[in-house]
Scaffold this active site. Sequence first.
Site, mmCIF file in Angstrom:
data_model
loop_
_atom_site.group_PDB
_atom_site.id
_atom_site.type_symbol
_atom_site.label_atom_id
_atom_site.label_comp_id
_atom_site.label_asym_id
_atom_site.label_seq_id
_atom_site.Cartn_x
_atom_site.Cartn_y
_atom_site.Cartn_z
ATOM 1 N N SER A 118 40.778 33.431 96.786
ATOM 2 C CA SER A 118 40.021 32.505 97.634
ATOM 3 C C SER A 118 40.983 31.731 98.508
ATOM 4 O O SER A 118 42.161 31.552 98.170
ATOM 5 C CB SER A 118 39.229 31.536 96.743
ATOM 6 O OG SER A 118 38.787 30.402 97.471
ATOM 7 N N TYR B 288 39.757 25.119 89.961
ATOM 8 C CA TYR B 288 39.367 26.366 90.621
ATOM 9 C C TYR B 288 40.497 26.883 91.506
ATOM 10 O O TYR B 288 40.854 28.071 91.457
ATOM 11 C CB TYR B 288 38.103 26.147 91.452
ATOM 12 C CG TYR B 288 37.690 27.349 92.261
ATOM 13 C CD1 TYR B 288 37.226 28.505 91.642
ATOM 14 C CD2 TYR B 288 37.780 27.339 93.654
ATOM 15 C CE1 TYR B 288 36.857 29.618 92.385
ATOM 16 C CE2 TYR B 288 37.405 28.437 94.403
ATOM 17 C CZ TYR B 288 36.944 29.582 93.765
ATOM 18 O OH TYR B 288 36.585 30.675 94.506
#
Length: 311
Positions: free
Chosen positions: A153, A179
């Site tokens: 990501s 994350y």
Amino acid sequence: MTLTTTPFGTRATATEILDGVDLSGRRMIVTGGSSGLGAETVRALAGAGAQVTVATRNPAAAEPLIEEFPGTRAVPLDLAEPASVRAFCDDWSGPVDGLIANAGVMMLPTRQVTAQGWEMQLATNYLGHFALAVGLRSALQEAEKPRVVVVSSGAQLRVGFDFDDPQFERRPYDPFVAYAQSKTADVLLAVGISRRWAEDGITANACAPGWIHTNLARHLDKATMQALGAMDADGNLLTPDHYKTPAQGAATTVLLAASPLLDGVTGRYFEDNQESEVVDGGADVMAGVAKWSVDPAAADRLWDYALPVAR
């Protein structure tokens, strides 16, 4: 180092990436392949003739894909449970042409840990995929041109891996930092594989799919979604111009997994179907791959840190 480029634009779909590519006889594993980007990845690969195994916590959710592509099958896999990963690897027989580490969780609002003490996002997004790749190494070696694809990501641009406190045992838990750290670890996984398994002919690359409406965002609160321009004041989803469809979001994954254009390319990071430039990470950086995400020393250190748990 010259960056790898392709003729595919930002809005190309996964199916368009494989137009004219025959994957007959190729065996692919897609984790989290029953919905969202994973399902679009499965559709593109299976549509090109590959035999795809959907590795998912809920095999029943893959039934529509199996009906659409009879050569597809679903096998249970919980990446946060080492025993489940070992069982999947032990039950596998034959070569693996492509391992697509797609499954993930994002921004859990409170700190959760596995029975082994790993923070849940790091355990699911990184450690489970690390253990899966290590467990399937011999199967990858059996394939002619095996590839590993790790879906990361753009969040990897925000933080490096905190080796001093990776499980948030001392520092305050932050959903986004946790994350982002797991996604940095994902890129380092691809770098680590490329460094260790090159002699086996195994290539490994990471990618960012971009912004897409999928179930991955289920833990994002209304304020965050509104800040992204993806939700109105009444809670209705909006689709800003920078968002992609799931089929477009899966394109870079499929490019790395099966396009002949990527033969021999390894240890790189891609977004929008092109290799990304290595940049200094930071809060205001919007594209590229952070130096800390492709640092060979960090990749080696993380590998050594994870290996005892994976065993």
